[in-house]
Design a protein around this motif. Sequence first.
Motif, PDB file in Angstrom:
ATOM      1  N   ILE A 504       0.858  -1.176   0.000  1.00  0.00           N
ATOM      2  CA  ILE A 504       0.000   0.000   0.000  1.00  0.00           C
ATOM      3  C   ILE A 504       0.903   1.238   0.000  1.00  0.00           C
ATOM      4  O   ILE A 504       1.749   1.408   0.874  1.00  0.00           O
ATOM      5  CB  ILE A 504      -0.922   0.022   1.222  1.00  0.00           C
ATOM      6  N   THR A 505       0.697   2.083  -1.021  1.00  0.00           N
ATOM      7  CA  THR A 505       1.474   3.324  -1.132  1.00  0.00           C
ATOM      8  C   THR A 505       0.536   4.508  -0.953  1.00  0.00           C
ATOM      9  O   THR A 505      -0.682   4.384  -1.098  1.00  0.00           O
ATOM     10  CB  THR A 505       2.162   3.407  -2.504  1.00  0.00           C
ATOM     11  N   PRO A 506       1.083   5.714  -0.649  1.00  0.00           N
ATOM     12  CA  PRO A 506       0.232   6.915  -0.546  1.00  0.00           C
ATOM     13  C   PRO A 506      -0.547   7.187  -1.828  1.00  0.00           C
ATOM     14  O   PRO A 506      -1.708   7.620  -1.769  1.00  0.00           O
ATOM     15  CB  PRO A 506       1.229   8.029  -0.232  1.00  0.00           C
ATOM     16  N   ASP A 507       0.067   6.891  -2.978  1.00  0.00           N
ATOM     17  CA  ASP A 507      -0.632   7.130  -4.241  1.00  0.00           C
ATOM     18  C   ASP A 507      -1.834   6.200  -4.393  1.00  0.00           C
ATOM     19  O   ASP A 507      -2.908   6.622  -4.878  1.00  0.00           O
ATOM     20  CB  ASP A 507       0.329   6.922  -5.421  1.00  0.00           C
ATOM     21  N   SER A 508      -1.668   4.950  -4.000  1.00  0.00           N
ATOM     22  CA  SER A 508      -2.793   4.011  -4.115  1.00  0.00           C
ATOM     23  C   SER A 508      -3.926   4.398  -3.168  1.00  0.00           C
ATOM     24  O   SER A 508      -5.108   4.251  -3.494  1.00  0.00           O
ATOM     25  CB  SER A 508      -2.323   2.584  -3.818  1.00  0.00           C
ATOM     26  N   ILE A 509      -3.577   4.918  -2.009  1.00  0.00           N
ATOM     27  CA  ILE A 509      -4.611   5.358  -1.061  1.00  0.00           C
ATOM     28  C   ILE A 509      -5.367   6.560  -1.636  1.00  0.00           C
ATOM     29  O   ILE A 509      -6.605   6.627  -1.560  1.00  0.00           O
ATOM     30  CB  ILE A 509      -3.971   5.699   0.299  1.00  0.00           C
ATOM     31  N   MET A 510      -4.637   7.541  -2.218  1.00  0.00           N
ATOM     32  CA  MET A 510      -5.283   8.709  -2.801  1.00  0.00           C
ATOM     33  C   MET A 510      -6.163   8.327  -3.969  1.00  0.00           C
ATOM     34  O   MET A 510      -7.256   8.887  -4.152  1.00  0.00           O
ATOM     35  CB  MET A 510      -4.233   9.723  -3.243  1.00  0.00           C
ATOM     36  N   PHE A 511      -5.713   7.348  -4.777  1.00  0.00           N
ATOM     37  CA  PHE A 511      -6.521   6.911  -5.915  1.00  0.00           C
ATOM     38  C   PHE A 511      -7.837   6.292  -5.437  1.00  0.00           C
ATOM     39  O   PHE A 511      -8.921   6.598  -5.971  1.00  0.00           O
ATOM     40  CB  PHE A 511      -5.724   5.895  -6.740  1.00  0.00           C
ATOM     41  N   VAL A 512      -7.765   5.438  -4.415  1.00  0.00           N
ATOM     42  CA  VAL A 512      -8.967   4.809  -3.891  1.00  0.00           C
ATOM     43  C   VAL A 512      -9.896   5.858  -3.277  1.00  0.00           C
ATOM     44  O   VAL A 512     -11.122   5.822  -3.468  1.00  0.00           O
ATOM     45  CB  VAL A 512      -8.599   3.741  -2.843  1.00  0.00           C
ATOM     46  N   MET A 513      -9.342   6.839  -2.572  1.00  0.00           N
ATOM     47  CA  MET A 513     -10.156   7.877  -1.950  1.00  0.00           C
ATOM     48  C   MET A 513     -10.869   8.732  -2.996  1.00  0.00           C
ATOM     49  O   MET A 513     -12.054   9.054  -2.855  1.00  0.00           O
ATOM     50  CB  MET A 513      -9.286   8.765  -1.057  1.00  0.00           C
ATOM     51  N   GLU A 514     -10.168   9.101  -4.038  1.00  0.00           N
ATOM     52  CA  GLU A 514     -10.757   9.945  -5.081  1.00  0.00           C
ATOM     53  C   GLU A 514     -11.877   9.207  -5.801  1.00  0.00           C
ATOM     54  O   GLU A 514     -12.940   9.775  -6.080  1.00  0.00           O
ATOM     55  CB  GLU A 514      -9.689  10.386  -6.068  1.00  0.00           C
ATOM     56  N   SER A 515     -11.613   7.962  -6.144  1.00  0.00           N
ATOM     57  CA  SER A 515     -12.657   7.197  -6.842  1.00  0.00           C
ATOM     58  C   SER A 515     -13.880   6.987  -5.944  1.00  0.00           C
ATOM     59  O   SER A 515     -15.022   7.045  -6.411  1.00  0.00           O
ATOM     60  CB  SER A 515     -12.092   5.842  -7.298  1.00  0.00           C
TER      61      SER A 515
END
Length: 636
Positions: A504-515
């Motif tokens: 889990i990376t910060p980018d993957s967390i932001m992508f999931v949050m945005e979607s």
Amino acid sequence: PGIVVLSQFIPSLRSLYPNIFQRVVVEELSESDCEQDDWDNANILDSSKSSSIDCIDDDCDDDDAFIDANIFQNRLQYLFQKLLRAISNPESPLFFFLDDLQWADCSSLRLLSSLVMGQDTDDNPMCVCFVGSYRSSEANINQSLVECIQSFEDSNAVLLTSISLDGLAKEGTCAMISSALKLPARLVRNLADVVHMKTLGNPLFVRTLLASMVDDQSLSYSFMTRRWMWDSKAIKLAPLPENIAIILTQKLRRMPREVQEALSIAACFGLVVDKECLKILSESSEFGGLLPHLDYAAQSGIVADHGSNYVFTHDLVQKAAYDLIPEESLDKTHFSLGLQIITPYSNERSTDELQLTSTTFIAIEQIIASRCREIPNPTFRAPLADFLVKAGERSIEMADFPLALKYITYGLDFLGGDEAWGSNFRLSLRLHEAACLACYLNVMPRQVMTFVGKIMENTDSFVDRIKAFYVLTKTLASLGKIKEAVEKIFHILEQLGEEIPNDITPDSIMFVMESTKQLLSRFSREKLLNAPKMTDYKKLWTLRFYDLSAPYLFLVNPTYVPLVECRMAQLSVRYGLCKESAFGLFGYAQCLIQIYQDLDGAHRWTKMARLVLERFNATNMFPKLTCLQYSFVNVW
């Protein structure tokens, strides 16, 4: 006349008449040879005056005398006769009242018999009247008392009068209460009826019951009306004192055989007997005619009719009725009762909650009370096992976990254990799943593993095993194996079609949050209330396993928590809502605070989560959501 009351039957008379006793023993022994002949006739050995006194001393330990027991008893009886002649005469007769004779020992009764039947001399008669009282219910236990009374009846030298003290009639009870409360009889008649029913007219019990009613305020003096007031309904429902219950127990044993049999059947259900069960039993050939006999018992005060049920007036009465059933017939009786009650419901195979009524629970308890582990008739095995698993599931909902496990284990035994997998697969699977959960709730991890193993051995489909997997992961976590539990959950989620990233990376967390944010932006309060329910079985369990993993991930790998919570919210929007959707929406609200510092949005979605629980009436989940809300949202 002198009056002597002996409440514990013949204590040491030396303490009552010390001077006279000394005169009788010492002076009488020094009289004429004729007196000596009396001693010889009484089988008295020659001894000194002092030793004669010592022989009747309560604390005598003189082993040198070696007086035979029978000779000593005769001597004692003779001395008592001399004593009574010395202290009584026609001008001053003695009146002896001997209480509780049913407890008298053999030596005391022999002494009494010798005093009553002793021959009086013309010049020195014994002017004594003996009055003895005993409880007729206990007198038969003391055979010596029965023989003593019989000897009095057979003797021509004894004038015997027997007086039987029965209870007061209703009119007498009414008059007694009327006198005690200083009220006219017409005003206390309803109270007298209740008191008479509970006490059977025993004056002592009437007095005791009235005193207890004053203590519990069901009978109290009103200064406003200047008279005694009472609550007849409360008095009728009040428990009986134990001494009154003993009298009722004796009355029960004197009732007609049919009434006793009906009471013994009713006693199998405990203190409270449901009339609905009795109506079902009355329609059977084996237990027909119960209600009329119980109505007769109610009129006699053995049981009380409370409308929808009969209630035994005391636990001692209920036990006495239950003891009427022979011990070797108890198990068969309980089993027959349960089977007769549950038979009308045995053809109902739906899962409707109305199927499990209080009547069926009573029937199940009777079957379990029989301690029968096998059903002779195979046609009843599946229906009974079905009832028991539903009763176990209902008990789990009511947080009665030990009772739930008992119901379920009996259901497994009735169905046939491991042999039932081939003949009744679905019911056997349901019983084993319920057994897994009941063992987990009763903190029995080894038994959980055993039942999970049986499910794995007898099933091939992943869907059939999913409930066992759910309990297994919770058991692993309860044993402290949280990492193992998380690994098991991720493995199950992959089998359910979910992709779990290894890192889990910060980018993957932001992508999931945005979607997730974009998906939920079109999800208004009205749409939430009208959204369809989740019907996909696999997606429903996917959501449940995600919800189960969240607290474990918070402890061992918190970076996965935003991914899990956002994934729950996405599944809820796409496949419909369920109870667990509330925690997905709350998890998204928590992420709004942590990532965007959006407090207003967090409070909005927290309210939406509560609406989901309200829609599904999931009251048992409100405490969990409230705890999370005040811990992670309201604190800001």
